[in-house]
Design a protein around this motif. Structure first.
Motif, PDB file in Angstrom:
ATOM      1  N   GLU A  34       0.839  -1.196   0.000  1.00 54.89           N
ATOM      2  CA  GLU A  34       0.000   0.000   0.000  1.00 54.89           C
ATOM      3  C   GLU A  34       0.877   1.250   0.000  1.00 54.89           C
ATOM      4  O   GLU A  34       1.456   1.602   1.028  1.00 54.89           O
ATOM      5  CB  GLU A  34      -0.920   0.016   1.222  1.00 54.89           C
ATOM      6  N   HIS A  65      -6.660   2.529   1.792  1.00 54.38           N
ATOM      7  CA  HIS A  65      -6.426   1.488   2.796  1.00 54.38           C
ATOM      8  C   HIS A  65      -7.744   0.859   3.250  1.00 54.38           C
ATOM      9  O   HIS A  65      -7.858  -0.367   3.339  1.00 54.38           O
ATOM     10  CB  HIS A  65      -5.679   2.083   3.985  1.00 54.38           C
ATOM     11  N   GLY A  68      -8.872  -1.500   0.813  1.00 61.06           N
ATOM     12  CA  GLY A  68      -7.816  -2.392   0.351  1.00 61.06           C
ATOM     13  C   GLY A  68      -7.915  -3.813   0.875  1.00 61.06           C
ATOM     14  O   GLY A  68      -8.897  -4.204   1.515  1.00 61.06           O
TER      15      GLY A  68
END
Length: 98
Positions: A34, A65, A68
């Motif tokens: 990330e 995030h 994600g």
């Protein structure tokens, strides 16, 4: 400077503490991928209480995030590993030292 973050607390089901710890350790490679996550910490507060704290330079990084792979994995395992759903709070960072 990082502007925003996320603080999550996790309460492991009885007997699932080691699995929660291993799950958190296994998330390391996912968070490395990330680019918008600038810092990520998984920690233990007590015998069955864990936490995650992550930071981001901006809202776009935090949103990436939240949408994600780690978030997907966390919520996919939530019923199995945790007494309640993870308590997730968004935070604004006032000052930092990294």
């Amino acid at each position: 400077m990082n502007q925003v973050g996320i603080l999550a607390t996790l309460q492991a089901r009885p007997g699932k503490e080691a699995e929660v710890e291993e799950f958190l350790r296994s998330a390391g490679p996912l968070v490395e991928a990330e680019t918008g996550t600038t810092a990520w910490f998984a920690f233990r507060i007590g015998p069955a209480t864990f936490g995650i704290f992550d930071t981001f330079q901006d809202e776009a990084g935090r949103n990436a995030h939240v949408n994600g792979e780690i978030a997907k994995a966390l919520f996919a395992k939530a019923d199995e590993l945790f007494i309640t759903h993870p308590e997730i709070k968004t935070v604004d960072i006032v000052v930092e030292k990294l």
